[in-house]
Design a protein around this motif. Structure first.
Motif, PDB file in Angstrom:
ATOM      1  N   GLN A  41      52.117  21.513  64.329  1.00 34.82           N
ATOM      2  CA  GLN A  41      51.012  21.377  63.790  1.00 34.82           C
ATOM      3  C   GLN A  41      50.439  20.078  63.724  1.00 34.82           C
ATOM      4  O   GLN A  41      51.249  19.029  63.460  1.00 34.82           O
ATOM      5  CB  GLN A  41      50.905  21.897  62.430  1.00 34.82           C
ATOM      6  N   ILE A  43      48.226  17.134  62.251  1.00 34.72           N
ATOM      7  CA  ILE A  43      47.342  16.985  61.273  1.00 34.72           C
ATOM      8  C   ILE A  43      46.272  16.482  61.588  1.00 34.72           C
ATOM      9  O   ILE A  43      46.134  15.060  62.255  1.00 34.72           O
ATOM     10  CB  ILE A  43      48.304  15.895  60.090  1.00 34.72           C
ATOM     11  N   VAL A 197      50.982  16.213  52.985  1.00 32.43           N
ATOM     12  CA  VAL A 197      51.670  16.987  54.069  1.00 32.43           C
ATOM     13  C   VAL A 197      52.685  17.601  53.369  1.00 32.43           C
ATOM     14  O   VAL A 197      53.615  16.913  52.783  1.00 32.43           O
ATOM     15  CB  VAL A 197      51.981  16.163  55.257  1.00 32.43           C
TER      16      VAL A 197
END
Length: 250
Positions: A41, A43, A197
């Motif tokens: 993923q 950010i 996160v």
């Protein structure tokens, strides 16, 4: 999946039993299951910050914890950090190789799924440097213990990897310029935005470029700060493994 297994076999070796579940080993002889499919993923708010939630399977995490325990670094309860420079333990070298292979797999998947053939999780000069990492820090955090907002020292090159074990936590990122402006009194309101996160056990964070140099990262594990989706995390002991590369001449 077959390409992924081939990559990991190259890193960790073949299983001794062809009919058994495919495995590989760390230096302590513990087994690692390589049948996994990690998803990366990006950010979006922070250029150069990538996250792989399922980098290590539960079996791999247990093997890694066993290898760390075998080092004998934390037999004394007062010891909570170990550093190594240059030649790293065998398990850390293999972990570094696994980071590289997972990045290659992630780049391939991004190019396929997002249609971006130029997609990359880590710049090629960082991915293929030798050694990729030559400095290791293992930190043990008890509940309530964290780390203040910081940018890693400039004695280390670009490209930093962080592996989390045992307990989940929220790491916050704050852009350096915003914090500096607040300190100088140029900005009073609103405060610098913090990008959260959620780091789960077995996850991997990669920081390069802006994420490495222009954003501070911190973990505040004091009561009320470890919040995710409206709920406070149940904190337990957390171990982090940070891999970095010393600048030439250091």
């Amino acid at each position: 999946m077959n390409d992924q297994k081939t990559f990991l076999k190259q890193v960790f070796g073949e299983s001794s039993d062809s009919d058994a579940e495919e495995e590989s080993t760390y230096g302590d002889g513990s087994s690692l299951n390589v049948d996994q499919n990690p998803a990366w993923q990006r950010i979006q708010e922070i250029k150069g910050l990538c996250f792989c939630r399922d980098f290590l399977s539960p079996q791999q995490q247990a093997s890694l914890l066993s290898a760390i325990h075998s080092e004998g670094w934390f037999t004394d309860a007062s010891h909570n950090q170990a550093m190594r420079f240059g030649d790293l333990p065998t398990w850390a070298t293999k972990l570094s190789s696994s980071v590289r292979e997972m990045v290659l797999l992630g780049d391939r998947d991004l190019a396929t799924n997002e249609g971006d053939k130029e997609a990359c999780l880590l710049p090629s000069d960082l991915l293929w440097r030798e050694p990729q990492f030559d400095q290791l820090i293992v930190n043990v955090y008890q509940p309530g213990e964290g780390i203040c907002a910081h940018v890693d020292l400039m004695r280390f090159e670009d490209g930093i990897a962080i592996v989390s074990l045992e307990s989940s936590c929220v790491m916050h990122f704050t852009r350096v310029e915003e914090e500096c402006a607040i300190e100088k009194g140029k900005i009073r309101d609103p405060p610098a935005a913090k990008i959260p996160v959620y780091l789960t056990p077995g996850s991997l964070v990669l920081m390069s470029g802006e994420a490495r140099y222009l954003w501070k990262h911190e973990i505040n594990r004091k009561p009320g700060f470890q919040m995710w989706e409206g709920k406070e995390l149940n904190q337990q002991r957390r171990i982090s493994i940070t891999l970095r590369k010393l600048c030439n001449g250091e």
